[in-house]
Design a protein around this motif. Structure first.
Motif, PDB file in Angstrom:
ATOM      1  N   ARG A 164      18.252  -2.277   1.801  1.00 16.06           N
ATOM      2  CA  ARG A 164      17.004  -1.518   1.847  1.00 16.06           C
ATOM      3  C   ARG A 164      16.255  -1.754   0.544  1.00 16.06           C
ATOM      4  O   ARG A 164      16.834  -1.627  -0.536  1.00 16.06           O
ATOM      5  N   LEU A 165      14.999  -2.078   0.653  1.00 14.50           N
ATOM      6  CA  LEU A 165      14.153  -2.286  -0.516  1.00 14.50           C
ATOM      7  C   LEU A 165      13.073  -1.215  -0.565  1.00 14.50           C
ATOM      8  O   LEU A 165      12.538  -0.813   0.469  1.00 14.50           O
ATOM      9  N   ILE A 166      12.748  -0.777  -1.757  1.00 16.86           N
ATOM     10  CA  ILE A 166      11.575   0.067  -1.977  1.00 16.86           C
ATOM     11  C   ILE A 166      10.536  -0.790  -2.684  1.00 16.86           C
ATOM     12  O   ILE A 166      10.818  -1.380  -3.732  1.00 16.86           O
ATOM     13  N   ILE A 167       9.339  -0.858  -2.110  1.00 18.99           N
ATOM     14  CA  ILE A 167       8.277  -1.704  -2.656  1.00 18.99           C
ATOM     15  C   ILE A 167       7.110  -0.811  -3.063  1.00 18.99           C
ATOM     16  O   ILE A 167       6.581  -0.042  -2.251  1.00 18.99           O
ATOM     17  N   LEU A 168       6.728  -0.905  -4.330  1.00 17.79           N
ATOM     18  CA  LEU A 168       5.685  -0.050  -4.900  1.00 17.79           C
ATOM     19  C   LEU A 168       4.590  -0.941  -5.475  1.00 17.79           C
ATOM     20  O   LEU A 168       4.673  -1.388  -6.616  1.00 17.79           O
ATOM     21  N   PRO A 169       3.549  -1.222  -4.691  1.00 19.79           N
ATOM     22  CA  PRO A 169       2.529  -2.175  -5.147  1.00 19.79           C
ATOM     23  C   PRO A 169       1.730  -1.707  -6.354  1.00 19.79           C
ATOM     24  O   PRO A 169       1.461  -2.492  -7.263  1.00 19.79           O
ATOM     25  N   ALA A 242       5.243   0.125   6.401  1.00 24.52           N
ATOM     26  CA  ALA A 242       4.299   0.745   5.474  1.00 24.52           C
ATOM     27  C   ALA A 242       4.166   2.222   5.811  1.00 24.52           C
ATOM     28  O   ALA A 242       3.887   2.581   6.963  1.00 24.52           O
ATOM     29  N   LEU A 243       4.375   3.078   4.823  1.00 21.78           N
ATOM     30  CA  LEU A 243       4.180   4.512   5.027  1.00 21.78           C
ATOM     31  C   LEU A 243       2.710   4.837   4.788  1.00 21.78           C
ATOM     32  O   LEU A 243       2.187   4.606   3.694  1.00 21.78           O
ATOM     33  N   THR A 244       2.046   5.337   5.813  1.00 20.71           N
ATOM     34  CA  THR A 244       0.614   5.615   5.723  1.00 20.71           C
ATOM     35  C   THR A 244       0.348   7.090   5.996  1.00 20.71           C
ATOM     36  O   THR A 244       1.213   7.816   6.497  1.00 20.71           O
ATOM     37  N   ALA A 245      -0.868   7.515   5.696  1.00 20.07           N
ATOM     38  CA  ALA A 245      -1.244   8.924   5.862  1.00 20.07           C
ATOM     39  C   ALA A 245      -2.079   9.093   7.121  1.00 20.07           C
ATOM     40  O   ALA A 245      -3.311   9.114   7.078  1.00 20.07           O
ATOM     41  N   GLY A 246      -1.415   9.176   8.266  1.00 19.64           N
ATOM     42  CA  GLY A 246      -2.084   9.584   9.491  1.00 19.64           C
ATOM     43  C   GLY A 246      -2.946   8.545  10.172  1.00 19.64           C
ATOM     44  O   GLY A 246      -3.913   8.902  10.851  1.00 19.64           O
ATOM     45  N   ASP A 247      -2.631   7.238  10.032  1.00 20.94           N
ATOM     46  CA  ASP A 247      -3.364   6.232  10.798  1.00 20.94           C
ATOM     47  C   ASP A 247      -3.113   6.438  12.291  1.00 20.94           C
ATOM     48  O   ASP A 247      -2.000   6.763  12.713  1.00 20.94           O
ATOM     49  N   ARG A 261      17.728  -5.052   7.796  1.00 25.96           N
ATOM     50  CA  ARG A 261      17.178  -5.274   6.457  1.00 25.96           C
ATOM     51  C   ARG A 261      15.714  -4.858   6.491  1.00 25.96           C
ATOM     52  O   ARG A 261      14.913  -5.431   7.229  1.00 25.96           O
ATOM     53  N   VAL A 262      15.383  -3.863   5.705  1.00 28.79           N
ATOM     54  CA  VAL A 262      14.040  -3.300   5.774  1.00 28.79           C
ATOM     55  C   VAL A 262      13.504  -3.049   4.371  1.00 28.79           C
ATOM     56  O   VAL A 262      14.235  -2.632   3.470  1.00 28.79           O
ATOM     57  N   GLY A 263      12.216  -3.354   4.211  1.00 26.82           N
ATOM     58  CA  GLY A 263      11.513  -3.038   2.981  1.00 26.82           C
ATOM     59  C   GLY A 263      10.484  -1.958   3.255  1.00 26.82           C
ATOM     60  O   GLY A 263       9.648  -2.103   4.155  1.00 26.82           O
ATOM     61  N   LEU A 264      10.550  -0.863   2.515  1.00 26.25           N
ATOM     62  CA  LEU A 264       9.633   0.267   2.697  1.00 26.25           C
ATOM     63  C   LEU A 264       8.559   0.202   1.623  1.00 26.25           C
ATOM     64  O   LEU A 264       8.866   0.181   0.424  1.00 26.25           O
ATOM     65  N   ILE A 265       7.303   0.181   2.062  1.00 24.89           N
ATOM     66  CA  ILE A 265       6.177   0.040   1.139  1.00 24.89           C
ATOM     67  C   ILE A 265       5.466   1.383   1.017  1.00 24.89           C
ATOM     68  O   ILE A 265       5.050   1.971   2.025  1.00 24.89           O
ATOM     69  N   PHE A 266       5.333   1.856  -0.227  1.00 22.51           N
ATOM     70  CA  PHE A 266       4.652   3.117  -0.501  1.00 22.51           C
ATOM     71  C   PHE A 266       3.436   2.829  -1.380  1.00 22.51           C
ATOM     72  O   PHE A 266       3.568   2.240  -2.459  1.00 22.51           O
ATOM     73  N   GLY A 267       2.265   3.251  -0.914  1.00 18.77           N
ATOM     74  CA  GLY A 267       1.041   3.016  -1.666  1.00 18.77           C
ATOM     75  C   GLY A 267       0.748   4.138  -2.644  1.00 18.77           C
ATOM     76  O   GLY A 267       1.435   5.161  -2.683  1.00 18.77           O
ATOM     77  N   SER A 268      -0.291   3.946  -3.424  1.00 19.42           N
ATOM     78  CA  SER A 268      -0.702   4.976  -4.372  1.00 19.42           C
ATOM     79  C   SER A 268      -1.427   6.087  -3.633  1.00 19.42           C
ATOM     80  O   SER A 268      -1.958   5.894  -2.535  1.00 19.42           O
ATOM     81  N   GLU A 269      -1.457   7.281  -4.234  1.00 19.05           N
ATOM     82  CA  GLU A 269      -2.144   8.399  -3.598  1.00 19.05           C
ATOM     83  C   GLU A 269      -3.648   8.159  -3.534  1.00 19.05           C
ATOM     84  O   GLU A 269      -4.318   8.617  -2.612  1.00 19.05           O
ATOM     85  N   ALA A 270      -4.186   7.432  -4.500  1.00 21.68           N
ATOM     86  CA  ALA A 270      -5.634   7.219  -4.544  1.00 21.68           C
ATOM     87  C   ALA A 270      -6.086   6.150  -3.553  1.00 21.68           C
ATOM     88  O   ALA A 270      -7.072   6.325  -2.834  1.00 21.68           O
ATOM     89  N   GLY A 272      -3.816   4.135  -1.381  1.00 17.62           N
ATOM     90  CA  GLY A 272      -2.940   3.767  -0.281  1.00 17.62           C
ATOM     91  C   GLY A 272      -2.377   2.362  -0.467  1.00 17.62           C
ATOM     92  O   GLY A 272      -2.126   1.915  -1.589  1.00 17.62           O
ATOM     93  N   ILE A 273      -2.185   1.649   0.639  1.00 13.17           N
ATOM     94  CA  ILE A 273      -1.650   0.287   0.614  1.00 13.17           C
ATOM     95  C   ILE A 273      -2.790  -0.687   0.888  1.00 13.17           C
ATOM     96  O   ILE A 273      -3.576  -0.496   1.822  1.00 13.17           O
ATOM     97  N   ALA A 274      -2.888  -1.728   0.089  1.00  9.72           N
ATOM     98  CA  ALA A 274      -3.965  -2.708   0.248  1.00  9.72           C
ATOM     99  C   ALA A 274      -3.910  -3.330   1.645  1.00  9.72           C
ATOM    100  O   ALA A 274      -2.825  -3.618   2.160  1.00  9.72           O
ATOM    101  N   PRO A 275      -5.069  -3.550   2.276  1.00  6.87           N
ATOM    102  CA  PRO A 275      -5.089  -4.101   3.644  1.00  6.87           C
ATOM    103  C   PRO A 275      -4.325  -5.410   3.792  1.00  6.87           C
ATOM    104  O   PRO A 275      -3.658  -5.629   4.810  1.00  6.87           O
ATOM    105  N   HIS A 276      -4.388  -6.302   2.786  1.00  6.36           N
ATOM    106  CA  HIS A 276      -3.719  -7.598   2.939  1.00  6.36           C
ATOM    107  C   HIS A 276      -2.199  -7.449   2.934  1.00  6.36           C
ATOM    108  O   HIS A 276      -1.489  -8.285   3.511  1.00  6.36           O
TER     109      HIS A 276
END
Length: 319
Positions: A164-169, A242-247, A261-270, A272-276
């Motif tokens: 399991r990976l945690i990815i913090l862009p 990608a963990l998103t806020a209510g898409d 094998r999974v990578g979990l991506i968490f975006g910033s509060e301001a 979120g996660i970049a579209p690309h």
């Protein structure tokens, strides 16, 4: 001082019961409430070289105060740890300790096991407070030596299945980053990938908020997160969520069954996660909230999601 036992003593010809405390490092009983001062005997100090600091402007301890976290990293490859608990965790980690600044009373405690390569500076609390520039009551600081961060292939060699990976862009707040490490390590996630704009995990605030959990983490700093995600997918079989806020097209967390094998991506509060990066993900996941309420902050949301994924992988993962 230990708990206060009572003793019968004679005072003015009459026996009285009084409470005493025993100092742990000295063969000395002190009546509770009595002001006592003494000089620590040299025999109590470990047989390791130490340097007394009496002048807060002594250049030998300048790294503890005059250089910011970024300057320490770029110019010296160091980071600062504050407080007894964090220093103890640093000493029990794989990170070498360059120097420690502490009070003589802390140094006399047999709990400390310092390497001969570590420089020990001893100063009274008021001197340390002037060194750091504010009232300092944690008793000690340490300078740790940063380790080079590994490229993706080397980074994953120690990953266990199911990995399991945690990815913090781009987590820009040091306290948020420290809390994410604390939750991740506490829930069994050991591998973290940070994007190029993510804040420094070895800043004082991040280390303090993580309670030293960062010392237990395998950390990779990606310079091209887009390419590294593609590499991890093709070469190591990872899928990314990608963990998103209510898409509207995001899957509710409770229904997610992660792959082996999974990578979990968490975006910033301001931002979120970049579209690309979101476009590279196999799944978008959300935590459903009550109508009219705001989404959870990134730390709370991440802790809930990390626990869910750990439980699901423990009970059987999707291919």
């Amino acid at each position: 001082m230990s708990a206060c036992p009572r003793k019968m003593i004679k005072e003015n010809g009459a026996e009285k019961s009084k409470s005493f405390s025993r100092c742990r490092n000295l063969n000395l009983d002190v009546e509770c409430g009595e002001a006592v001062s003494f000089v620590w005997p040299a025999s109590l100090f470990p047989m390791i070289q130490h340097i007394r600091i009496k002048d807060p402007d002594d250049e030998r301890v300048g790294a503890f105060t005059s250089l910011k976290d970024r300057e320490l990293a770029l110019r010296h490859g160091l980071f600062v740890v504050e407080g007894e608990w964090l220093v103890l965790r640093l000493l029990h980690s794989s990170y070498p300790v360059h120097a420690v600044l502490m009070t003589p009373s802390r140094f006399a405690d047999p709990i400390w096991q310092f390497s001969a390569a570590t420089t020990i500076y001893l100063a009274e609390e008021q001197v340390i407070s002037r060194v750091v520039g504010f009232p300092f009551h944690r008793g000690m600081l340490a300078l740790g030596i940063r380790s080079p961060l590994a490229p993706p292939d080397e980074f994953l060699r120690s990953a266990q299945m199911p990995a399991r990976l945690i990815i913090l862009p781009e987590i820009n707040d040091a306290e948020n980053l420290g809390a994410l490490f604390r939750s991740g390590i506490g829930l069994g996630y050991t591998h973290f990938i940070l994007g190029p704009s993510c804040t420094d995990p070895f800043s004082r605030r991040a280390l303090r908020t993580s309670m030293g959990a960062i010392f237990q983490a395998n950390i990779m700093r990606s310079q091209d997160l887009h390419s590294d995600i593609i590499h991890l997918r093709h070469e190591h079989g990872f899928k990314f969520h990608a963990l998103t806020a209510g898409d509207n097209d995001a899957e509710n967390l409770e229904g997610v069954r992660p792959s082996r094998r999974v990578g979990l991506i968490f975006g910033s509060e301001a931002n979120g996660i970049a579209p690309h990066l979101e476009m590279l993900c196999d799944n978008k996941v959300t935590i459903p909230m009550q109508p009219g309420t705001d989404s959870l902050n990134v730390n709370a949301a991440a802790a809930i999601a990390l626990y869910h994924y750990r439980i699901q992988q423990g009970s059987g993962s999707a291919p």
